[in-house]
Design a protein around this motif. Structure first.
Motif, PDB file in Angstrom:
ATOM      1  N   ALA A  45       0.881  -1.173   0.000  1.00  0.00           N
ATOM      2  CA  ALA A  45       0.000   0.000   0.000  1.00  0.00           C
ATOM      3  C   ALA A  45       0.914   1.218   0.000  1.00  0.00           C
ATOM      4  CB  ALA A  45      -0.914  -0.008   1.222  1.00  0.00           C
ATOM      5  N   ARG A  46       0.355   2.401  -0.226  1.00  0.00           N
ATOM      6  CA  ARG A  46       1.227   3.573  -0.270  1.00  0.00           C
ATOM      7  C   ARG A  46       0.541   4.792   0.316  1.00  0.00           C
ATOM      8  NH1 ARG A  46       1.427   5.103  -6.796  1.00  0.00           N
ATOM      9  NH2 ARG A  46      -0.637   6.097  -6.904  1.00  0.00           N
ATOM     10  N   ALA A  47       1.387   5.786   0.674  1.00  0.00           N
ATOM     11  CA  ALA A  47       0.909   7.038   1.257  1.00  0.00           C
ATOM     12  C   ALA A  47       1.873   8.148   0.872  1.00  0.00           C
ATOM     13  CB  ALA A  47       0.821   6.915   2.778  1.00  0.00           C
ATOM     14  N   THR A  48       1.453   9.378   1.084  1.00  0.00           N
ATOM     15  CA  THR A  48       2.335  10.516   0.819  1.00  0.00           C
ATOM     16  C   THR A  48       3.072  10.961   2.076  1.00  0.00           C
ATOM     17  OG1 THR A  48       0.462  12.023   1.154  1.00  0.00           O
ATOM     18  CG2 THR A  48       0.962  11.358  -1.122  1.00  0.00           C
ATOM     19  N   SER A  49       2.786  10.300   3.195  1.00  0.00           N
ATOM     20  CA  SER A  49       3.473  10.558   4.461  1.00  0.00           C
ATOM     21  C   SER A  49       3.862   9.222   5.069  1.00  0.00           C
ATOM     22  CB  SER A  49       2.554  11.317   5.421  1.00  0.00           C
ATOM     23  OG  SER A  49       3.077  11.292   6.748  1.00  0.00           O
ATOM     24  N   PRO A  50       5.015   9.129   5.737  1.00  0.00           N
ATOM     25  CA  PRO A  50       5.394   7.831   6.320  1.00  0.00           C
ATOM     26  C   PRO A  50       4.417   7.321   7.365  1.00  0.00           C
ATOM     27  CG  PRO A  50       6.891   9.582   7.024  1.00  0.00           C
ATOM     28  CD  PRO A  50       6.064  10.148   5.933  1.00  0.00           C
ATOM     29  N   THR A  51       3.672   8.218   8.013  1.00  0.00           N
ATOM     30  CA  THR A  51       2.708   7.788   9.026  1.00  0.00           C
ATOM     31  C   THR A  51       1.311   7.534   8.438  1.00  0.00           C
ATOM     32  OG1 THR A  51       2.234  10.101   9.579  1.00  0.00           O
ATOM     33  CG2 THR A  51       3.919   8.973  10.892  1.00  0.00           C
ATOM     34  N   GLY A  52       1.190   7.610   7.112  1.00  0.00           N
ATOM     35  CA  GLY A  52      -0.076   7.324   6.444  1.00  0.00           C
ATOM     36  C   GLY A  52      -0.914   8.565   6.203  1.00  0.00           C
ATOM     37  N   PRO A  53      -2.165   8.355   5.740  1.00  0.00           N
ATOM     38  CA  PRO A  53      -2.862   7.075   5.590  1.00  0.00           C
ATOM     39  C   PRO A  53      -2.445   6.311   4.324  1.00  0.00           C
ATOM     40  CG  PRO A  53      -4.313   8.854   4.911  1.00  0.00           C
ATOM     41  CD  PRO A  53      -3.060   9.502   5.444  1.00  0.00           C
ATOM     42  N   TYR A  54      -2.254   4.997   4.467  1.00  0.00           N
ATOM     43  CA  TYR A  54      -1.868   4.123   3.368  1.00  0.00           C
ATOM     44  C   TYR A  54      -3.115   3.515   2.724  1.00  0.00           C
ATOM     45  CZ  TYR A  54       2.982   4.347   4.929  1.00  0.00           C
ATOM     46  OH  TYR A  54       4.248   4.793   5.255  1.00  0.00           O
ATOM     47  N   VAL A  55      -3.090   3.417   1.400  1.00  0.00           N
ATOM     48  CA  VAL A  55      -4.168   2.764   0.655  1.00  0.00           C
ATOM     49  C   VAL A  55      -3.556   1.832  -0.379  1.00  0.00           C
ATOM     50  CG1 VAL A  55      -5.812   4.656   0.972  1.00  0.00           C
ATOM     51  CG2 VAL A  55      -4.336   4.612  -1.050  1.00  0.00           C
ATOM     52  N   ASP A  56      -4.319   0.826  -0.788  1.00  0.00           N
ATOM     53  CA  ASP A  56      -3.830  -0.064  -1.832  1.00  0.00           C
ATOM     54  C   ASP A  56      -4.207   0.466  -3.210  1.00  0.00           C
ATOM     55  OD1 ASP A  56      -6.493  -0.769  -2.307  1.00  0.00           O
ATOM     56  OD2 ASP A  56      -6.346  -2.697  -1.287  1.00  0.00           O
ATOM     57  N   GLU A  57      -3.941  -0.320  -4.251  1.00  0.00           N
ATOM     58  CA  GLU A  57      -4.153   0.159  -5.617  1.00  0.00           C
ATOM     59  C   GLU A  57      -5.623   0.410  -5.925  1.00  0.00           C
ATOM     60  OE1 GLU A  57      -2.335  -0.805 -10.061  1.00  0.00           O
ATOM     61  OE2 GLU A  57      -2.064  -2.241  -8.427  1.00  0.00           O
ATOM     62  N   ASN A  58      -6.518  -0.211  -5.150  1.00  0.00           N
ATOM     63  CA  ASN A  58      -7.957   0.005  -5.327  1.00  0.00           C
ATOM     64  C   ASN A  58      -8.512   1.070  -4.395  1.00  0.00           C
ATOM     65  OD1 ASN A  58      -8.323  -1.966  -7.368  1.00  0.00           O
ATOM     66  ND2 ASN A  58      -8.286  -3.586  -5.813  1.00  0.00           N
ATOM     67  N   GLY A  59      -7.629   1.714  -3.635  1.00  0.00           N
ATOM     68  CA  GLY A  59      -8.065   2.772  -2.741  1.00  0.00           C
ATOM     69  C   GLY A  59      -8.530   2.301  -1.375  1.00  0.00           C
ATOM     70  N   VAL A  60      -8.361   1.002  -1.058  1.00  0.00           N
ATOM     71  CA  VAL A  60      -8.777   0.476   0.235  1.00  0.00           C
ATOM     72  C   VAL A  60      -7.718   0.810   1.289  1.00  0.00           C
ATOM     73  CG1 VAL A  60      -9.415  -1.590   1.541  1.00  0.00           C
ATOM     74  CG2 VAL A  60     -10.030  -1.384  -0.885  1.00  0.00           C
ATOM     75  N   SER A  61      -8.162   1.324   2.417  1.00  0.00           N
ATOM     76  CA  SER A  61      -7.248   1.728   3.478  1.00  0.00           C
ATOM     77  C   SER A  61      -6.519   0.531   4.074  1.00  0.00           C
ATOM     78  CB  SER A  61      -8.015   2.460   4.577  1.00  0.00           C
ATOM     79  OG  SER A  61      -7.187   2.680   5.699  1.00  0.00           O
ATOM     80  N   ALA A  62      -5.220   0.718   4.341  1.00  0.00           N
ATOM     81  CA  ALA A  62      -4.437  -0.340   4.973  1.00  0.00           C
ATOM     82  C   ALA A  62      -4.902  -0.606   6.395  1.00  0.00           C
ATOM     83  CB  ALA A  62      -2.953   0.023   4.965  1.00  0.00           C
ATOM     84  N   THR A  63      -5.529   0.361   7.031  1.00  0.00           N
ATOM     85  CA  THR A  63      -6.051   0.138   8.378  1.00  0.00           C
ATOM     86  C   THR A  63      -7.385  -0.604   8.363  1.00  0.00           C
ATOM     87  OG1 THR A  63      -7.042   2.353   8.366  1.00  0.00           O
ATOM     88  CG2 THR A  63      -4.858   2.122   9.380  1.00  0.00           C
ATOM     89  N   SER A  64      -7.903  -0.852   7.162  1.00  0.00           N
ATOM     90  CA  SER A  64      -9.133  -1.648   7.011  1.00  0.00           C
ATOM     91  C   SER A  64      -8.859  -2.945   6.262  1.00  0.00           C
ATOM     92  CB  SER A  64     -10.197  -0.840   6.269  1.00  0.00           C
ATOM     93  OG  SER A  64     -10.557   0.316   6.995  1.00  0.00           O
ATOM     94  N   GLY A  65      -7.602  -3.380   6.297  1.00  0.00           N
ATOM     95  CA  GLY A  65      -7.241  -4.643   5.658  1.00  0.00           C
ATOM     96  C   GLY A  65      -6.785  -4.521   4.226  1.00  0.00           C
ATOM     97  N   GLY A  66      -6.626  -3.291   3.710  1.00  0.00           N
ATOM     98  CA  GLY A  66      -6.234  -3.096   2.323  1.00  0.00           C
ATOM     99  C   GLY A  66      -4.797  -3.509   2.058  1.00  0.00           C
ATOM    100  N   GLY A  67      -4.554  -3.924   0.816  1.00  0.00           N
ATOM    101  CA  GLY A  67      -3.224  -4.306   0.379  1.00  0.00           C
ATOM    102  C   GLY A  67      -3.307  -4.917  -1.001  1.00  0.00           C
ATOM    103  N   THR A  68      -2.397  -4.566  -1.882  1.00  0.00           N
ATOM    104  CA  THR A  68      -2.337  -5.131  -3.224  1.00  0.00           C
ATOM    105  C   THR A  68      -1.276  -6.216  -3.245  1.00  0.00           C
ATOM    106  OG1 THR A  68      -3.033  -3.055  -4.253  1.00  0.00           O
ATOM    107  CG2 THR A  68      -1.874  -4.641  -5.654  1.00  0.00           C
TER     108      THR A  68
END
Length: 332
Positions: free
Chosen positions: A251-274
Motif C-alpha cells: 500500500a502507499r501514502a504521501t506521508s510515512p505515518t499514512g494514511p496508506y491505501v492499496d491500488e484500489n483505494g482500500v485503506s491499509a487500516t481496514s485490511g487493504g493491500g495489493t
C-alpha cells in the motif's frame, strides 16, 4: 400421449443440461491464477529467514537474517553467498526478561551518516512480550557490532507486538521505525537520528495498517519511491514450511505515518493491500521482505519455503518494476 412423451424427454434433457452447466460454473475459477517470476538463481549459503541486505561502498553485500545473534552471510556479486558469522553472537544480554534473547529475529540493516544501523527483535513465538533492540557498526562485518540495547517494547497486557522493526528516513531527513505483528497490526514511531531511539519530543505510536481478526499481518517495511512511501507487508502465516501461506502486499501514502491505501483505494487500516507476490510452483509462502536499492535497480529481498527442498527457508531475490501509475510489480 406422443406429444406428452416428447415434452417430457425434452424437459429432462433441458434439466440435465442446466445441471451440467451449474456444475461447470460452480467449479470454474473466478479468474486466471496470478503468475509470478521465480527468484533469481543464487548459490552457497542460501538459507535465510526475515532477510535484510546492504551493499557497502566496496561492493560487498551483507545479508542479515533471523537466528542466533542475527546471522550474517556475504557475497561480492549477490549470487554466491558465504555464511560468515553473527552480529551479536552472545545474543542481547540486556533482554534476559524476554525468552528469545539468545535467538534474535527479523533484522533490519541500513547505512546513515557513516554508520550501519541494525534493528532486531527479541520475543518468543506467539507472544507479544517483545522488544526491539539496536546495534551499530562502522563496517557491517561480524565482530564489529556494538549493542545499544532497548529501543521499544510491548507487554502481554497490550494490544500490539514490538517485533519486525524497519527504519525509514523521510524526505525531510526524519527517522521512523515501523514494526508489529498480529494483535492490532502495524505501528510506527519517530526516532532521533542521533541515538536511533525514540525522542522525548514525540512519543506517539501511530497505527498504519491492520487486518480484521485474526489480524495476520507482519513484516512491515516502508520504502520511499517517486514521492510516495510504500508499505510492504506479509499477510497470513509464515513458519509452517510447505504449509506456509505468507504473501507480500503493498500500500502507499504521501506521508510515512499514512494514511496508506492499496491500488484500489482500500485503506491499509481496514485490511487493504495489493498482492505483488504469492505462492507459485516451488516458491511457497514468500514474505519477510525488505527492498534494496542497488546499482541495477530496486531489489525485493524476501524468504520463501522451497517446495523442492522439503520446505526449507530460502533467500529470494527479484527486481521490482514500477508502473506508470507508480505501483510495483515483481519481475525477474
Amino acid at each position: 400421449m406422443l406429444v406428452t412423451s416428447i415434452l417430457r424427454r425434452r424437459t429432462g434433457v433441458l434439466l440435465l443440461a442446466a445441471l451440467v452447466l451449474a456444475m461447470i460454473t460452480a467449479f470454474a475459477p473466478d479468474a486466471p491464477a496470478a503468475t509470478y517470476p521465480n527468484p533469481e538463481t543464487i548459490s552457497g549459503a542460501t538459507y535465510a529467514h526475515d532477510p535484510s541486505m546492504i551493499r557497502t561502498a566496496s561492493g560487498r553485500y551483507y545479508l542479515f537474517y533471523t537466528g542466533g545473534g542475527i546471522r550474517i552471510s556475504t557475497s561480492t556479486d549477490r549470487v554466491h553467498w558465504t555464511a560468515t558469522g553473527q552480529a551479536l553472537p552472545g545474543g542481547a544480554t540486556w533482554a534476559t526478561a524476554y525468552k528469545g534473547w539468545k535467538d534474535l529475529w527479523a533484522p533490519d540493516v541500513s547505512f546513515h551518516n557513516g554508520v550501519y544501523w541494525l534493528y532486531y527483535a527479541v520475543s518468543s513465538f506467539g507472544s507479544n512480550h517483545s522488544a526491539i533492540g539496536l546495534a551499530t557498526s562502522t563496517t557491517a562485518a561480524p565482530g564489529s557490532w556494538t549493542d545499544h540495547g532497548l529501543v521499544y517494547s510491548s507487554q502481554s497486557s497490550g494490544d500490539y507486538n514490538a517485533i519486525d522493526p524497519a527504519l525509514t528516513v523521510d524526505a525531510a531527513g526524519r527517522w521512523w521505525l515501523s514494526f508489529g505483528s498480529f494483535w492490532s497490526g502495524i505501528k510506527m514511531i519517530q526516532l532521533d537520528p542521533a541515538t536511533g531511539k525514540q525522542p522525548a519530543s514525540n512519543t506517539t505510536r501511530y497505527g498504519i495498517a491492520q487486518r480484521p481478526s485474526p489480524d495476520a499481518i507482519e513484516g512491515a517495511y516502508v520504502y520511499p519511491h517517486g514521492g510516495y512511501y510504500y508499505l510492504f507487508t506479509s499477510f497470513d502465516y509464515c513458519c509452517r514450511g510447505t504449509n506456509s501461506t505468507y504473501r507480500i502486499m503493498v500500500a502507499r501514502a504521501t506521508s510515512p505515518t499514512g494514511p496508506y491505501v492499496d491500488e484500489n483505494g482500500v485503506s491499509a487500516t481496514s485490511g487493504g493491500g495489493t498482492q505483488i507476490l504469492g505462492t507459485h510452483g516451488y516458491v511457497i509462502g514468500p514474505g519477510g521482505q525488505t527492498v534494496l536499492h542497488d546499482n541495477d535497480g530496486d531489489v525485493l529481498v524476501y524468504h520463501y519455503y522451497n517446495g523442492n527442498q522439503g520446505g526449507t527457508a530460502q533467500l529470494g531475490l527479484n527486481h521490482l518494476s514500477w508502473s506508470a501509475n507508480g505501483w510495483p510489480t515483481v519481475v525477474s
